[in-house]
Design an enzyme around this catalytic site. Structure first.
Site, short mmCIF file in Angstrom:
data_model
loop_
_atom_site.label_atom_id
_atom_site.label_comp_id
_atom_site.label_asym_id
_atom_site.label_seq_id
_atom_site.Cartn_x
_atom_site.Cartn_y
_atom_site.Cartn_z
N GLN A 1 1.14 -1.03 0.11
CA GLN A 1 -0.08 -0.18 -0.16
C GLN A 1 1.08 0.97 -0.03
O GLN A 1 0.52 2.04 -0.81
CB GLN A 1 -0.87 -0.10 1.33
CG GLN A 1 -2.39 0.70 1.17
CD GLN A 1 -3.16 0.38 0.37
OE1 GLN A 1 -3.45 -1.25 0.41
NE2 GLN A 1 -4.13 1.11 -0.68
N LYS B 1 1.62 2.10 -4.02
CA LYS B 1 0.59 1.80 -4.62
C LYS B 1 -0.11 3.43 -4.06
O LYS B 1 -0.42 4.19 -4.85
CB LYS B 1 -0.46 0.92 -4.19
CG LYS B 1 -1.34 1.31 -4.57
CD LYS B 1 -2.82 0.32 -4.08
CE LYS B 1 -2.70 -1.22 -3.55
NZ LYS B 1 -3.88 -2.18 -2.98
N LYS C 1 -2.08 -1.04 6.74
CA LYS C 1 -3.81 -2.31 6.59
C LYS C 1 -3.99 -2.83 7.34
O LYS C 1 -3.24 -2.27 8.64
CB LYS C 1 -3.12 -3.15 5.23
CG LYS C 1 -4.60 -3.87 4.37
CD LYS C 1 -4.82 -3.42 3.18
CE LYS C 1 -5.10 -4.74 2.46
NZ LYS C 1 -5.73 -3.64 1.44
N ASP D 1 -11.66 -4.32 1.97
CA ASP D 1 -10.95 -5.18 1.31
C ASP D 1 -11.36 -6.89 1.30
O ASP D 1 -12.80 -6.26 1.31
CB ASP D 1 -9.50 -5.36 1.83
CG ASP D 1 -8.70 -6.04 0.99
OD1 ASP D 1 -8.24 -4.84 -0.15
OD2 ASP D 1 -8.47 -7.40 0.83
N THR E 1 -12.08 0.24 -8.51
CA THR E 1 -10.70 -0.68 -8.75
C THR E 1 -11.26 -0.77 -9.60
O THR E 1 -10.63 -1.16 -10.45
CB THR E 1 -11.15 -1.40 -7.20
OG1 THR E 1 -10.84 -0.49 -5.52
CG2 THR E 1 -9.55 -1.86 -7.65
N ASN F 1 -16.36 -7.45 -5.05
CA ASN F 1 -16.34 -6.05 -5.51
C ASN F 1 -15.29 -5.78 -6.76
O ASN F 1 -15.71 -5.29 -7.28
CB ASN F 1 -15.84 -5.05 -4.36
CG ASN F 1 -15.65 -3.33 -4.16
OD1 ASN F 1 -14.66 -3.48 -4.61
ND2 ASN F 1 -16.61 -2.70 -4.77
N SER G 1 -10.50 6.66 -2.60
CA SER G 1 -10.67 6.82 -1.18
C SER G 1 -9.57 8.28 -1.22
O SER G 1 -10.66 8.60 -0.59
CB SER G 1 -9.52 5.48 -0.82
OG SER G 1 -11.42 4.34 -0.17
P1 NDP Z 1 -14.05 -9.50 -1.78
O1 NDP Z 1 -14.47 -10.12 0.07
O2 NDP Z 1 -15.82 -8.38 -2.54
O3 NDP Z 1 -14.02 -10.69 -3.03
C1 NDP Z 1 -13.43 -11.07 -2.40
C2 NDP Z 1 -13.76 -12.32 -3.52
O4 NDP Z 1 -12.48 -13.17 -3.72
C3 NDP Z 1 -14.29 -13.41 -3.48
O5 NDP Z 1 -15.03 -14.15 -5.19
C4 NDP Z 1 -13.69 -14.27 -2.96
O6 NDP Z 1 -13.97 -15.97 -3.21
C5 NDP Z 1 -12.21 -14.91 -3.30
N1 NDP Z 1 -11.38 -14.92 -2.63
C6 NDP Z 1 -11.06 -14.23 -1.21
N2 NDP Z 1 -10.08 -15.37 -0.79
C7 NDP Z 1 -9.98 -15.91 -1.01
C8 NDP Z 1 -9.17 -17.53 -1.33
N3 NDP Z 1 -7.87 -17.52 0.26
N4 NDP Z 1 -9.21 -18.49 -2.30
C9 NDP Z 1 -10.34 -18.37 -2.97
N5 NDP Z 1 -10.61 -17.32 -3.20
C10 NDP Z 1 -10.86 -16.32 -2.89
O7 NDP Z 1 -13.12 -8.26 -2.35
P2 NDP Z 1 -12.94 -7.20 -2.97
O8 NDP Z 1 -13.20 -7.73 -4.15
O9 NDP Z 1 -12.11 -5.97 -2.65
O10 NDP Z 1 -10.98 -7.54 -2.83
C11 NDP Z 1 -10.26 -8.50 -4.06
C12 NDP Z 1 -8.57 -8.51 -4.60
O11 NDP Z 1 -8.90 -7.23 -4.04
C13 NDP Z 1 -8.47 -8.52 -2.78
O12 NDP Z 1 -6.80 -9.00 -3.09
C14 NDP Z 1 -7.77 -7.44 -2.18
O13 NDP Z 1 -6.91 -6.55 -1.98
C15 NDP Z 1 -7.87 -6.56 -3.63
N6 NDP Z 1 -8.26 -4.59 -3.62
C16 NDP Z 1 -9.48 -4.84 -3.27
C17 NDP Z 1 -9.67 -2.94 -3.67
C18 NDP Z 1 -11.14 -2.14 -2.44
O14 NDP Z 1 -11.32 -1.47 -3.59
N7 NDP Z 1 -12.05 -3.40 -2.88
C19 NDP Z 1 -8.64 -1.96 -3.58
C20 NDP Z 1 -7.06 -2.73 -4.42
C21 NDP Z 1 -6.73 -4.35 -4.55
P3 NDP Z 1 -14.96 -16.56 -1.97
O15 NDP Z 1 -16.14 -15.77 -1.04
O16 NDP Z 1 -15.48 -17.95 -2.04
O17 NDP Z 1 -14.18 -16.36 -0.62
O1 2IT Z 2 -5.93 -2.93 -1.86
C1 2IT Z 2 -6.13 -1.50 -1.45
O2 2IT Z 2 -5.81 -0.28 -2.24
C2 2IT Z 2 -7.60 -1.42 -0.77
N1 2IT Z 2 -8.44 -2.20 -0.50
C3 2IT Z 2 -8.31 0.27 -0.97
C4 2IT Z 2 -7.58 0.45 0.48
C5 2IT Z 2 -8.51 2.05 0.58
O3 2IT Z 2 -8.09 3.03 1.63
O4 2IT Z 2 -9.88 2.51 0.09
#
Ligand code: NDP
Ligand code: 2IT
Length: 453
Positions: free
Chosen positions: A118, A121, A133, A173, A217, A248, A385
């Protein structure tokens, strides 16, 4: 092109060994630190001020780490005890900023890897945000709204004393979305008796949230992938794409791909993946995942003949031009990368944090695939954000079109910065090196200016 003095490389290798020794049983943190440090030798050699004793050593040591107990009663009155974390890694550029992850796999090493990523980034966004985080090993799956609320309230009852609009600003997250941010904000407001909108981002649009934050994102990653393709004289239109995850990031990645004329054919969760010959129906996916909180096999059941659910499989076996991993760390390994290359993939852009293993990244780059590292490609979320914080500070809210225009401009600028920095340091087209060095330069300059703290 800059040549690297052998002593710089040796010093970095020694530091990596020390990091492994001093942070035992934190393989994800070691992996993230190694990936950055291995690319820094040329910049340390070219800019002697960065090689100052202690600078890189300070960068790999969090400014503060908080670990706390989170007890909460379930709906039957049984008490559960989870562990809460907040790692405040670096505040040279602004208040610590980064999401909260609720997932059973969370431990201190996972939060440290995410906090470390982070820092760079957030620096790449060009905005005034430091790196942090947090999260918990709480598993929200199968929990009622009331249980999630009680957990969030207990979590915030400790976290509140460490955060604030000028100190540390958490967001979502994995496992933390609008519902959780609402419960967390409510408890913060109750404890502090302050309407401090800028203490959390990802809030609802009606109470201090920014329009386009939920989309940011995924939208941003698609814009980054499009920029990498444009650099090679191609575009996204008509490209078959594979997306992993169904949360998400995945949902809004799919939405933007469709808007730009690409054809996303997959989504997944931890039980398997869906391949949909007609392309993913994003409205149905939103209904199943966001409204009903269901699983992707339900999407396949409802979608009919064009879609099938593959239990236990990985999306990378589906032939595609572009791949956008959007689930979790280390979900795309060397074998998966080899399958993508065999099927002619042109670009891989990381929506998730560190989804590709080091071997996979190496293999993709060797094969000439454009590879966008998460700290650049998924920076759109944290960037918006920071725009939410700006709106909160000014007590205003911007129309969606303004936020979207700013997001697009930020993603273009991140792409250009990474590309130019990679070229400047003799590795044209290597976005990993470009992102690491450009992020490092901005943070290192601020740390040097602010003295040894
Ligand atoms: P969500 O909780 O909305 O979705 C996570 C997704 O990933 C689900 O489909 C979940 O499936 C799957 N998943 C999570 N853990 C595992 C695992 N151990 N093995 C297999 N599948 C897994 O999270 P986000 O969409 O917010 O985040 C997804 C990724 O993006 C993460 O790496 C996060 O750090 C990154 N990210 C998120 C941001 C944000 O703004 N939200 C910003 C930047 C990066 P299941 O339900 O089966 O666990
Ligand atoms: O991994 C990421 O950049 C996030 N989960 C979003 C962080 C934020 O402060 O919006």
């Amino acid at each position: 092109m800059t040549t690297t003095r052998p002593d710089t490389k040796t010093a970095l290798a020694r530091l990596l060994t020390e990091i492994e020794h001093r942070n035992p049983a934190q393989p994800e943190f070691h992996q993230a630190a190694r990936e950055v440090l291995e690319t820094l030798a040329p910049v340390l050699a070219a800019r002697p001020e960065y090689a100052e004793p202690g600078l890189v050593e300070r960068l790999v040591e969090p400014e503060r780490q908080v670990v706390f107990r989170v007890p909460w009663p379930d709906d039957r009155g049984r008490v559960h005890v989870n562990r809460g974390f907040r790692v405040e890694f670096n505040s040279a550029l602004g208040p610590y900023k980064g999401g909260l992850r609720f997932h059973p796999s969370v431990n201190l090493g996972v939060i440290k890897f995410l906090g470390f990523e982070q820092i760079f980034k957030n620096a790449l966004t060009g905005l005034g945000i430091g790196g942090g985080k947090g999260g918990s090993d709480f598993d929200p799956r199968g929990r009622s709204d009331a249980e999630v609320m009680r957990f969030c309230q207990s979590f915030m009852t400790e976290l509140y004393r460490h955060i604030g609009e000028h100190t540390d600003v958490p967001a979502g997250d994995i496992g933390v979305g609008g519902r959780e941010i609402g419960y967390l904000f409510g408890q913060y407001r109750r404890i502090t008796n302050r309407w401090e909108a800028g203490v959390l981002t990802g809030k609802g649009a009606g109470w201090g949230g920014s329009l386009i934050r939920p989309e940011a994102t995924g939208y941003g990653n698609v814009l980054f992938a499009a920029a990498m393709l444009r650099e090679r004289g191609e575009d996204l239109e008509g490209q078959t794409t594979v997306v992993s995850g169904s949360g998400n990031v995945a949902i809004y990645t799919i939405e933007k791909l469709i808007a730009l004329g690409a054809n996303p054919v997959t989504c997944s969760d931890s039980s398997g993946y869906v391949v949909d010959e007609k392309g993913i129906d994003v409205d149905l996916l939103k209904q199943v995942k966001e409204v009903e909180r269901g699983r992707v096999d339900t999407y396949a059941e409802r979608r009919g003949a064009s879609a099938r659910f593959v239990p236990g499989g990985r999306v990378w076996e589906v032939p595609a031009d572009v791949a956008l991993p959007s689930a979790t760390q280390n979900e795309l390994d060397a074998q998966d990368a080899a399958a993508l290359v065999r099927n002619g993939v042109k670009a891989v852009s990381e929506g998730a944090n560190m989804p590709a293993t080091p071997d996979a990244v190496h293999l993709l780059q060797q094969a000439g695939v454009a590879f966008g590292p998460g700290k650049a490609a998924n920076a759109g979320g944290v960037a918006v954000s920071a725009l939410e914080m700006a709106q909160n500070h000014a007590r205003t809210s911007w129309p969606a079109a303004r936020v979207e225009d700013e997001l697009a401009a930020i993603m273009t600028s991140i792409h250009t910065t990474c590309h130019e920095t990679a070229t400047r340091y003799g590795t044209p087209g290597d976005y990993v090196t470009g992102a690491n060095i450009a992020g490092f330069e901005r943070v290192a300059d601020a740390m040097l200016a602010q003295g040894v703290i």
